[in-house]
Motif scaffolding. Sequence first.
Motif, short mmCIF file in Angstrom:
data_model
loop_
_atom_site.label_atom_id
_atom_site.label_comp_id
_atom_site.label_asym_id
_atom_site.label_seq_id
_atom_site.Cartn_x
_atom_site.Cartn_y
_atom_site.Cartn_z
N TYR A 21 -0.20 51.02 27.42
CA TYR A 21 0.46 49.79 26.96
C TYR A 21 0.12 49.52 25.49
O TYR A 21 1.01 49.20 24.69
N LYS B 21 3.03 49.46 22.72
CA LYS B 21 3.42 48.12 22.31
C LYS B 21 2.78 47.64 21.00
O LYS B 21 3.05 46.52 20.57
N ASP C 233 5.09 46.02 18.46
CA ASP C 233 5.60 44.74 18.96
C ASP C 233 4.51 43.67 18.95
O ASP C 233 4.77 42.49 18.66
#
Length: 528
Positions: free
Chosen positions: A79, A83, A86
Amino acid sequence: MKKSPMDKFIDAIERGGNKLPHPFILFLSLILITMIASFILSSMGMEVTYLSAAKEVGEKAEEVTVSVVNLLSEENIKYLFMKFPDIFVSYAPLKLVLIMMVASAFIEKTGFFESLMKKYLLKAPKSIITFAVVFIAINANLMSDAGTIFAITMGGIIFAALGRNPMIGVIIGFVGASGGFTANLFLAGTDALLAGITENAVQAMGIDVTVNPAINYFFMASATFILAITVTLFTEKFVVKMLGDGDGERNLEMLEQHKLSDDQEKGLKYAFFGFLAFLILMLVLTVPKNAFFRNEDGAFLPKSPLFSSLISIISLLFITTGSAYGVATGYIKTSRDIPKIVSQGFRQAIPFLTTALAASVFIDSLNKSNIFKVIAINGAEILRNANVGLIPLCLAVIAVTTIINPFMTSGSSKWLLLAPMVVPMFTVLNVNPAYAQLAFRIGDSCTNIISPLHSALPVIIGLIAEYQEEGKIPFRPGETEYRELGIGTIFSLTIPYSIVLLLTMSTMLVIWLLLGLPIGPGVALNLL
């Protein structure tokens, strides 16, 4: 020479503060610590169950169990890698800071704010000059760190020109701009930055409460006047008697040197017209019953486009007045000069962007791990069972912040660390997180002037030394020799001021809570 206990204390703070790494490295270290801690605590099965605050009126509270999540699991490592872009781009404070930095550049880089301050400081009568210098200094944080330099420089110049002790002018400029940094008649970049961090913490708790840069505005705008009065009284009743107040002879030549030029006067007139244009536009968009910035009910509270658009509105105000000033003075000659100002604003945000790169991952990891959430909920439950009220809780947050501040001067870095723990404690107790942010801001602001890491200290020492060399001030009334000037000299003056600021704002907060006064538009004490 044998050092006094105060000098030893200051040296200890300076040594400890210098050992702290850059915030970027600090947050990288905290990411690693958080990951290891999440693995250990999740293996131990650490969790907490509590009754969450109801999100709507009439809705029953729900029982919620929060467990520590292992960040070193394969799923969470994947993750983080996938990510990361983001996480950084969606970091709540980022959007607020970038916009405010650009908007602030239009009033700072064009010279508008400096000219505005000079115009009214130079014309202030001697009888109220102390109040005027402090009041202007408090509001100078619109210029960020440049506001502090401006305040201490102009404070010394004004006092020297009026035949008063310039050391006092320098010190009260520093006290107002840095010690009163969080107070202002206007919303500044600090409001946007801290609100973004608070919003991040609130989102992590899943609480539906509006967070905007104005959540502390009523309190901070009031503090602008109250702090100016208390600092003025303390200066005139105690500091002036201790340091002496000069010979009272006005230095007209010095005043003339800092008088506004014809172009600057013209610029202020144009800026006033720009402000009028902005004001007319805002009246058109807010006064009519079905105006653009009103909500569906034709009101502004509790939620409306007006308060959701504060960043855009403030930016428009700064750009309108600053651009008008820049055009009049020739700072803005062609349309190509506008992108240059925008670029200067973005450059001011680079130090924050550097810290935010690591801080965004730390905050995301911390929220995902639930470590601080579990600690905060347990802490809140302890406080609730101990029947500790809101006032002691706020005072505790102020106290903790004042202890941390000398070692970490960046307010945003401190709030990034404290918000994930403090905000949940307030929300679990059904208290609006705006009060958590307010308590933090009081502790953070009042003790800025006693940090040996403050970037303005060399400037202050240099200014005072310059006045001493010119024979304009005695260090103490009746002394024939000047003492060696250093950080200890400055702190011997700023520590009493720091206590005055801290007592004043803490007392204000207690009074606000006892009387139930609003601290910001649409901010209720309780979440429901």
